[in-house]
Motif scaffolding. Structure first.
Motif, PDB file in Angstrom:
ATOM      1  N   GLU A   1      69.744  54.250  53.705  1.00  9.79           N
ATOM      2  CA  GLU A   1      70.029  55.682  53.569  1.00  9.79           C
ATOM      3  C   GLU A   1      69.648  56.238  52.193  1.00  9.79           C
ATOM      4  O   GLU A   1      69.806  57.422  51.929  1.00  9.79           O
ATOM      5  CB  GLU A   1      71.516  55.952  53.832  1.00  9.79           C
ATOM      6  CG  GLU A   1      72.459  55.428  52.770  1.00  9.79           C
ATOM      7  CD  GLU A   1      72.792  53.944  52.864  1.00  9.79           C
ATOM      8  OE1 GLU A   1      73.557  53.472  52.011  1.00  9.79           O
ATOM      9  OE2 GLU A   1      72.296  53.254  53.780  1.00  9.79           O
ATOM     10  N   ALA A   2      69.107  55.404  51.325  1.00  4.69           N
ATOM     11  CA  ALA A   2      68.812  55.821  49.957  1.00  4.69           C
ATOM     12  C   ALA A   2      67.704  56.871  49.917  1.00  4.69           C
ATOM     13  O   ALA A   2      66.733  56.802  50.666  1.00  4.69           O
ATOM     14  CB  ALA A   2      68.398  54.627  49.114  1.00  4.69           C
ATOM     15  N   GLU A   3      67.884  57.833  49.032  1.00  9.06           N
ATOM     16  CA  GLU A   3      66.831  58.801  48.756  1.00  9.06           C
ATOM     17  C   GLU A   3      65.970  58.212  47.648  1.00  9.06           C
ATOM     18  O   GLU A   3      66.444  57.942  46.554  1.00  9.06           O
ATOM     19  CB  GLU A   3      67.430  60.128  48.320  1.00  9.06           C
ATOM     20  CG  GLU A   3      68.126  60.855  49.443  1.00  9.06           C
ATOM     21  CD  GLU A   3      68.537  62.255  49.040  1.00  9.06           C
ATOM     22  OE1 GLU A   3      67.845  62.878  48.215  1.00  9.06           O
ATOM     23  OE2 GLU A   3      69.549  62.706  49.567  1.00  9.06           O
ATOM     24  N   LEU A   4      64.704  58.016  47.951  1.00 10.44           N
ATOM     25  CA  LEU A   4      63.826  57.347  47.007  1.00 10.44           C
ATOM     26  C   LEU A   4      63.072  58.357  46.158  1.00 10.44           C
ATOM     27  O   LEU A   4      62.460  59.278  46.676  1.00 10.44           O
ATOM     28  CB  LEU A   4      62.822  56.481  47.752  1.00 10.44           C
ATOM     29  CG  LEU A   4      63.431  55.380  48.600  1.00 10.44           C
ATOM     30  CD1 LEU A   4      62.338  54.650  49.357  1.00 10.44           C
ATOM     31  CD2 LEU A   4      64.189  54.413  47.713  1.00 10.44           C
ATOM     32  N   PRO A   5      63.084  58.132  44.865  1.00 12.43           N
ATOM     33  CA  PRO A   5      62.264  58.975  43.992  1.00 12.43           C
ATOM     34  C   PRO A   5      60.800  58.569  44.137  1.00 12.43           C
ATOM     35  O   PRO A   5      60.503  57.445  44.548  1.00 12.43           O
ATOM     36  CB  PRO A   5      62.795  58.627  42.598  1.00 12.43           C
ATOM     37  CG  PRO A   5      63.317  57.243  42.733  1.00 12.43           C
ATOM     38  CD  PRO A   5      63.844  57.129  44.144  1.00 12.43           C
ATOM     39  N   PRO A   6      59.868  59.452  43.811  1.00 18.51           N
ATOM     40  CA  PRO A   6      58.462  59.042  43.822  1.00 18.51           C
ATOM     41  C   PRO A   6      58.256  57.949  42.769  1.00 18.51           C
ATOM     42  O   PRO A   6      58.757  58.063  41.657  1.00 18.51           O
ATOM     43  CB  PRO A   6      57.698  60.308  43.431  1.00 18.51           C
ATOM     44  CG  PRO A   6      58.690  61.402  43.375  1.00 18.51           C
ATOM     45  CD  PRO A   6      60.058  60.822  43.414  1.00 18.51           C
ATOM     46  N   MET A   7      57.567  56.881  43.143  1.00 16.54           N
ATOM     47  CA  MET A   7      57.350  55.791  42.201  1.00 16.54           C
ATOM     48  C   MET A   7      56.102  55.017  42.574  1.00 16.54           C
ATOM     49  O   MET A   7      55.751  54.922  43.738  1.00 16.54           O
ATOM     50  CB  MET A   7      58.567  54.882  42.130  1.00 16.54           C
ATOM     51  CG  MET A   7      59.002  54.257  43.424  1.00 16.54           C
ATOM     52  SD  MET A   7      60.454  53.203  43.210  1.00 16.54           S
ATOM     53  CE  MET A   7      61.617  54.034  44.265  1.00 16.54           C
ATOM     54  N   HIS A   8      55.445  54.473  41.565  1.00 11.93           N
ATOM     55  CA  HIS A   8      54.264  53.639  41.767  1.00 11.93           C
ATOM     56  C   HIS A   8      54.646  52.169  41.819  1.00 11.93           C
ATOM     57  O   HIS A   8      53.872  51.340  42.264  1.00 11.93           O
ATOM     58  CB  HIS A   8      53.265  53.855  40.634  1.00 11.93           C
ATOM     59  CG  HIS A   8      52.801  55.256  40.542  1.00 11.93           C
ATOM     60  ND1 HIS A   8      51.908  55.802  41.429  1.00 11.93           N
ATOM     61  CD2 HIS A   8      53.128  56.256  39.692  1.00 11.93           C
ATOM     62  CE1 HIS A   8      51.696  57.066  41.123  1.00 11.93           C
ATOM     63  NE2 HIS A   8      52.426  57.360  40.068  1.00 11.93           N
ATOM     64  N   CYS A   9      55.785  51.854  41.318  1.00 11.35           N
ATOM     65  CA  CYS A   9      56.271  50.495  41.257  1.00 11.35           C
ATOM     66  C   CYS A   9      57.475  50.448  42.189  1.00 11.35           C
ATOM     67  O   CYS A   9      58.186  51.450  42.283  1.00 11.35           O
ATOM     68  CB  CYS A   9      56.690  50.202  39.817  1.00 11.35           C
ATOM     69  SG  CYS A   9      56.721  48.483  39.356  1.00 11.35           S
ATOM     70  N   PRO A  10      57.724  49.483  42.912  1.00 12.14           N
ATOM     71  CA  PRO A  10      57.313  48.090  42.908  1.00 12.14           C
ATOM     72  C   PRO A  10      56.116  47.818  43.827  1.00 12.14           C
ATOM     73  O   PRO A  10      55.601  48.717  44.481  1.00 12.14           O
ATOM     74  CB  PRO A  10      58.550  47.388  43.436  1.00 12.14           C
ATOM     75  CG  PRO A  10      59.106  48.365  44.409  1.00 12.14           C
ATOM     76  CD  PRO A  10      58.835  49.724  43.805  1.00 12.14           C
ATOM     77  N   ASP A  11      55.756  46.510  43.918  1.00 12.76           N
ATOM     78  CA  ASP A  11      54.679  46.109  44.822  1.00 12.76           C
ATOM     79  C   ASP A  11      55.109  46.201  46.271  1.00 12.76           C
ATOM     80  O   ASP A  11      54.301  46.500  47.136  1.00 12.76           O
ATOM     81  CB  ASP A  11      54.251  44.658  44.519  1.00 12.76           C
ATOM     82  CG  ASP A  11      53.669  44.551  43.130  1.00 12.76           C
ATOM     83  OD1 ASP A  11      52.640  45.196  42.883  1.00 12.76           O
ATOM     84  OD2 ASP A  11      54.260  43.842  42.293  1.00 12.76           O
ATOM     85  N   LEU A  12      56.366  45.915  46.529  1.00 16.43           N
ATOM     86  CA  LEU A  12      56.886  45.996  47.889  1.00 16.43           C
ATOM     87  C   LEU A  12      58.289  46.575  47.833  1.00 16.43           C
ATOM     88  O   LEU A  12      59.105  46.173  47.002  1.00 16.43           O
ATOM     89  CB  LEU A  12      56.933  44.604  48.535  1.00 16.43           C
ATOM     90  CG  LEU A  12      57.410  44.561  49.984  1.00 16.43           C
ATOM     91  CD1 LEU A  12      56.460  45.341  50.893  1.00 16.43           C
ATOM     92  CD2 LEU A  12      57.516  43.137  50.480  1.00 16.43           C
TER      93      LEU A  12
END
Length: 126
Positions: free
Chosen positions: A91-102
């Motif tokens: 349910e987490a809202e994810l911020p835009p990010m380039h990391c992690p690999d997976l």
């Protein structure tokens, strides 16, 4: 259940802000032949991390996802080939990010271990 002797498959830095899951995940990873170093905060993770020391850094944090992604970015700046995985609550809202690999949602133990095995194999091959 006794631990089987398994060849060391490399070191993992496991970052988890929940003590019970931190210990449980570490025990299962050690049974699979990984050396596991634990961090319960992002600050501990950053102080323990050294370029080339770990085949995998695994974040399993429910709080401070953006800070975890920033920590990941700093690690990647110092060692671009550092393999990093991040477990998140579904349910987490994810911020835009380039990391992690997976990036993957928390799931049952068998899937967790299979993904870690895959990331570790990929890191050793790189």
């Amino acid at each position: 259940m006794p631990y089987e002797h398994i060849e060391n498959r490399g070191a993992i830095l496991l970052v988890d802000d929940r003590p019970r899951s931190l210990v449980a995940r570490a025990e299962h990873l050690m049974r699979r032949g990984f050396e596991v170093e634990l961090a319960s905060t992002l600050e501990q993770a950053e102080s323990r991390w050294r370029p080339g020391r770990y085949i995998l850094v695994l974040f399993a944090v429910r709080k401070h996802l953006l800070r975890a992604a920033e920590c990941c970015e700093r690690m990647k700046q110092q060692r671009p080939r550092q393999m990093v995985g991040m477990l998140v609550a579904p349910e987490a809202e994810l911020p835009p990010m380039h990391c992690p690999d997976l990036l993957w949602p928390e799931e049952n133990l068998d899937y967790f271990l299979a993904r870690v095995d895959t990331l570790a194999d990929f890191a050793r091959a790189a």
